[in-house]
Design a protein around this motif. Sequence first.
Motif, PDB file in Angstrom:
ATOM      1  N   ALA A  89      55.530 -41.149 -23.951  1.00 55.90           N
ATOM      2  CA  ALA A  89      54.184 -40.347 -24.520  1.00 55.90           C
ATOM      3  C   ALA A  89      53.131 -41.330 -24.589  1.00 55.90           C
ATOM      4  CB  ALA A  89      54.510 -39.803 -25.817  1.00 55.90           C
ATOM      5  N   GLU A  95      50.985 -36.346 -26.215  1.00 56.94           N
ATOM      6  CA  GLU A  95      51.453 -35.941 -27.813  1.00 56.94           C
ATOM      7  C   GLU A  95      52.903 -35.638 -27.256  1.00 56.94           C
ATOM      8  OE1 GLU A  95      50.448 -33.210 -30.778  1.00 56.94           O
ATOM      9  OE2 GLU A  95      48.103 -33.913 -30.375  1.00 56.94           O
ATOM     10  N   TYR A  96      54.153 -35.823 -28.296  1.00 54.65           N
ATOM     11  CA  TYR A  96      55.387 -35.336 -27.881  1.00 54.65           C
ATOM     12  C   TYR A  96      56.229 -34.850 -29.059  1.00 54.65           C
ATOM     13  CZ  TYR A  96      57.748 -39.443 -29.963  1.00 54.65           C
ATOM     14  OH  TYR A  96      58.111 -40.283 -30.768  1.00 54.65           O
ATOM     15  N   ARG A  97      57.296 -34.182 -28.639  1.00 50.24           N
ATOM     16  CA  ARG A  97      58.399 -33.821 -29.538  1.00 50.24           C
ATOM     17  C   ARG A  97      59.593 -34.047 -28.844  1.00 50.24           C
ATOM     18  NH1 ARG A  97      54.390 -34.023 -31.977  1.00 50.24           N
ATOM     19  NH2 ARG A  97      53.343 -32.386 -33.460  1.00 50.24           N
ATOM     20  N   ARG A 123      49.123 -32.831 -23.410  1.00 50.14           N
ATOM     21  CA  ARG A 123      47.713 -33.076 -23.515  1.00 50.14           C
ATOM     22  C   ARG A 123      47.186 -32.293 -24.581  1.00 50.14           C
ATOM     23  NH1 ARG A 123      47.300 -37.606 -20.805  1.00 50.14           N
ATOM     24  NH2 ARG A 123      48.152 -37.979 -18.838  1.00 50.14           N
ATOM     25  N   PRO A 125      46.984 -30.154 -28.212  1.00 53.84           N
ATOM     26  CA  PRO A 125      47.527 -30.439 -29.521  1.00 53.84           C
ATOM     27  C   PRO A 125      48.816 -29.443 -29.916  1.00 53.84           C
ATOM     28  CG  PRO A 125      45.378 -29.999 -29.628  1.00 53.84           C
ATOM     29  CD  PRO A 125      45.445 -29.777 -28.263  1.00 53.84           C
TER      30      PRO A 125
END
Length: 269
Positions: A89, A95-97, A123, A125
């Motif tokens: 990321a 963004e990452y999870r 990319r 939100p």
Amino acid sequence: MRRFRRLLVAVTALLVVTPAVAVAQPRAVVTVPVLTYNIHHGQGVDGALNLERIATVISRSGAAVVGLQEVDVHWSERSNWVDQAAWLANRLGMEYRFAANLDLDPLTPGDPRRQYGTAILSRYPIKDFSNTLLPLYAGSEQRGLAVATLDVNGQDVRFANTHLSKLTSAERVEQAQKITQLLAGPTTPTLLTGDLNAVPTSPEIKALTATWKDTWPEVGFGLGLTNPAIFPLSRIDYVLHSAAFKAKSASTPITHAADHLPVAATFEL
């Protein structure tokens, strides 16, 4: 003249009090490029560990949202104890999870937990995220369904990522049924990606494609084989979608950065 003035006043008053009728503007079409990729903890077919190669594959695909499988987070020496989800990321500016389907105590007290599972890079939100563990058979490896709610140009999109069992078709059928239950109900535009460890004619895939469309037969060229990366024989990696998305393209970029080929797809929303 007096009558004309009274008529003019009445018409003017009518124009003042009559509210303007709002004309609904059509929502602009949004292009959503997607990638699913089993990265084999960053180990390529040459046996070398190289996350930069994985990052390059993702970057060249142009994907705005990515589902990754077989991701290590402080797992072991095989991946140099790296948090691979965070590394990718940061490298890609996304963004990452991370979804930990395996979660073990550290070898040394005080060190980070040893985790292995799937990840979503975006990319867009990320508004919300969850990971739900899927049915598990004895002797198998725990799998899960990671779901992120994304803000795509002001519209909610649900992006789900999974990695089904490699053990038996029966276990995968139960996992597919659980996924269908978990994603049932909302009309939110949905994408479902992952390494499903099953070919399109299998009952577990049919259980999923009864609800979601399989992108490859719609717009892919050829057989879409993804495993193994060298001389692939099976199509087991998928991008599925709800009716809100219109599939525009699908491909399997050729790379030896992992033991699977990724699947890239582009949609209009």
